[in-house]
Design an enzyme around this catalytic site. Structure first.
Site, short mmCIF file in Angstrom:
data_model
loop_
_atom_site.label_atom_id
_atom_site.label_comp_id
_atom_site.label_asym_id
_atom_site.label_seq_id
_atom_site.Cartn_x
_atom_site.Cartn_y
_atom_site.Cartn_z
N THR A 346 47.01 -12.27 76.18
CA THR A 346 46.25 -13.01 77.16
C THR A 346 45.54 -12.10 78.16
OG1 THR A 346 46.54 -14.60 78.95
CG2 THR A 346 48.36 -13.18 78.51
N GLY A 428 50.78 -9.89 78.47
CA GLY A 428 51.93 -9.20 77.90
C GLY A 428 52.81 -10.07 77.05
N GLY A 429 52.25 -11.15 76.49
CA GLY A 429 53.03 -11.98 75.60
C GLY A 429 54.28 -12.52 76.26
#
Length: 536
Positions: A346, A428-429
């Site tokens: 993202t 960062g998931g």
């Protein structure tokens, strides 16, 4: 490698790409409010960071009106009407594919969030038109810009998976050649779509001629989504969750986002005194890792669309429950850890305007380049967030038509005395709660300058995104060997990230209202971003 800290009095913006920051700063400098600047910057990010986000993805905004009212916009796209477990099994799948047309399972909620936010900006007295706010993005798509290194790098790393449709190749690697960093990159089809969106408004993406083209294009590519699924979607305005932290409160988005998990990590750490700790010490890392383990394991148990299965957020954030979690942490020994697959990637960005109204914003296409599928001839790259659904009908996050998948995204704010004092966040998931916590605790608890707080080496327990080890504790290589060895002696399964700076520990950002006048902002040196302020 530190990014410069900006200081200003009339507004501040930080994003992971300097062109998006510049677009938002121009809006603030012309008297625009925080939402208007956020929409302009967010639109530019979909053009200049297409490997990270797209208007074919989801978005979430945390918004403070500067008068003591905070709210959120939930743009988690819902699964299409044809997207059922039985349908995928009939197609021969025992899991939802991670890439390709069958991974384009859920509607894209981003434009709906922008549209709802735009209406709120008008209530704030905003003067920019919808078309004005999209104009910088249109110009960059139409006229082009110089590619940063991240986009070609992501293409090289994932080419065999992504280069399955001709429209994707034609858009991102014309004639099948991946462009070099610094190459001039245009997206004419996307520019034309953005022109139409600017002319017809956000609603047209879902319930207009544009929405029909998008839905028909996706369906023609092999996605189970169609125009009717877009027409049925609207983002949600939600109340934010909150927990006490130090002398203020942290607020964040409710499920299906991981905001609940991020709040739990901070609530647990609020039971420990971090002041005086070395920010690169084994003890500092250990406490944060153990708090994250507890929160992540509860996330795996409960996180889903609360419209389908209620999530006990009140219980999970209850003070007595958090006390028990904190008391279970051994300060000298690592607890066992299992981590379920909750993928994500993202961009995060933040804005504060002259009246101290604030936006914490996050946009995503899930994994790099999302599904790899273009929505017909629109130039829109579609996300693959829906591949995180489970095909087990008993699983809390089981696929069902109209259901929103659990989300790694969150958009936090730190408030004190009813006013946002810190806007912060990260990509960062699924490691986002860990990364944002590291940034906040270093800036707030340890009093580190913002550039140092963002530059300092970070860690991830479990996955950030992709196929990393789900259980190991991974450190950037600027940690000392002593810290690494001490953590290993505590029982942590250890790994090094390659290199001194890793994208896997996020592209974070932060804005701090230092007093009732002065703001500071900074962007992550791991990104291509910048923070810029406005002074009259």
């Amino acid at each position: 490698m530190r990014s410069p800290t900006a200081t200003a009095r009339q507004g501040m913006i930080t994003t992971p790409h300097h062109l998006a920051t510049a677009a938002g700063q121009r809006v603030l400098a012309a008297g625009g409010n925080a939402i208007e600047a956020a929409i302009a910057a967010g639109a530019v990010l979909t053009v200049v960071y297409p490997h990270m986000n797209s208007i074919g993805g989801d978005a979430f905004f945390g918004i403070d009106d500067g008068k003591g009212y905070v709210s959120g916009l939930d743009g988690a796209g819902s699964a299409g009407a044809a997207c059922s477990i039985d349908k995928y099994r009939a197609l021969g799948f025992d899991a939802i594919p991670k890439r390709g047309p069958p991974s384009a399972t859920t509607v894209a909620g981003m434009v709906s969030v922008w549209g709802e936010a735009f209406e709120q900006s008008r209530q704030w007295g905003g003067t920019f038109s919808w078309a004005d706010l999209l104009a910088p993005a249109i110009a960059l798509a139409e006229d082009g810009f110089a590619l940063n290194a991240g986009q070609p790098s992501s293409l090289h790393a994932h080419w065999d998976i992504l280069s399955k449709t001709q429209r994707f190749v034609d858009t991102f690697a014309p004639e099948g050649v991946i462009p070099l960093p610094g190459s001039h990159f245009k997206q004419i089809a996307l520019a034309n779509t953005l022109h139409q969106l600017a002319q017809d408004g956000a609603e047209s993406f879902y319930r207009g001629a544009l929405g029909q083209r998008i839905g028909n294009g996706l369906h023609a590519e092999g996605s189970l989504l169609d125009a009717a699924d877009l027409a049925a979607f609207r983002c949600k305005r939600v109340d934010l969750l909150q927990v006490p932290y130090r002398d203020g409160q942290v607020v964040n988005l409710p499920p299906p986002t991981v905001g609940m998990t991020a709040l739990m990590v901070l609530a647990i750490l609020d039971r420990f005194d971090l002041t005086g700790l070395d920010p690169q010490s084994a003890r500092f890392v250990h406490l944060q890792v153990e708090a994250a383990k507890l929160a992540h394991q509860l996330r795996d148990q409960y996180l889903n669309d609360p419209d389908f299965n209620p999530v006990p957020t009140a219980k999970l954030l209850d003070s007595a429950f958090i006390d028990r979690l904190a008391a279970s942490i051994d300060p000298d020994r690592a607890a066992p850890f299992t981590n379920g697959p909750t993928p994500g990637d993202t961009v995060w960005f933040g804005v504060m305007d002259a009246e101290h109204r604030a936006v914490s914003a996050i946009q995503s296409i899930c994994w790099e380049y999302g599904s790899g599928v273009m929505a017909g001839d629109t130039g829109i790259l579609w996300h693959n967030r829906g591949h995180g659904f489970s095909m087990d009908p008993q699983h809390v996050n089981a696929l069902a038509p109209g259901k929103r998948p659990s989300h790694t995204l969150n958009a936090p704010l730190f408030l004190k005395d009813g006013k946002t004092r810190i806007v912060f966040g990260t990509m960062g998931g699924e490691a986002q709660p860990q990364i944002s916590t590291a940034v906040l605790t270093r800036a707030l608890d340890l009093g580190m300058p913002l550039d140092e707080a963002l530059d300092a080496p970070r860690w991830v327990i479990g996955r950030a995104w992709g196929d990393q080890s789900p259980t190991s504790l991974k450190l950037e290589r600027r940690f000392s060997q002593q810290t690494y060895d001490e953590l290993a002696a505590m029982g942590h399964e250890m790994e090094w990230f390659p290199g001194d700076y890793s994208d896997f520990v996020g592209h974070a950002g932060i804005i701090v209202l230092c007093d009732d006048a002065n703001m500071q902002g900074c962007a992550d040196p791991r990104s291509d971003g910048a923070a810029l302020g406005v002074d009259s």
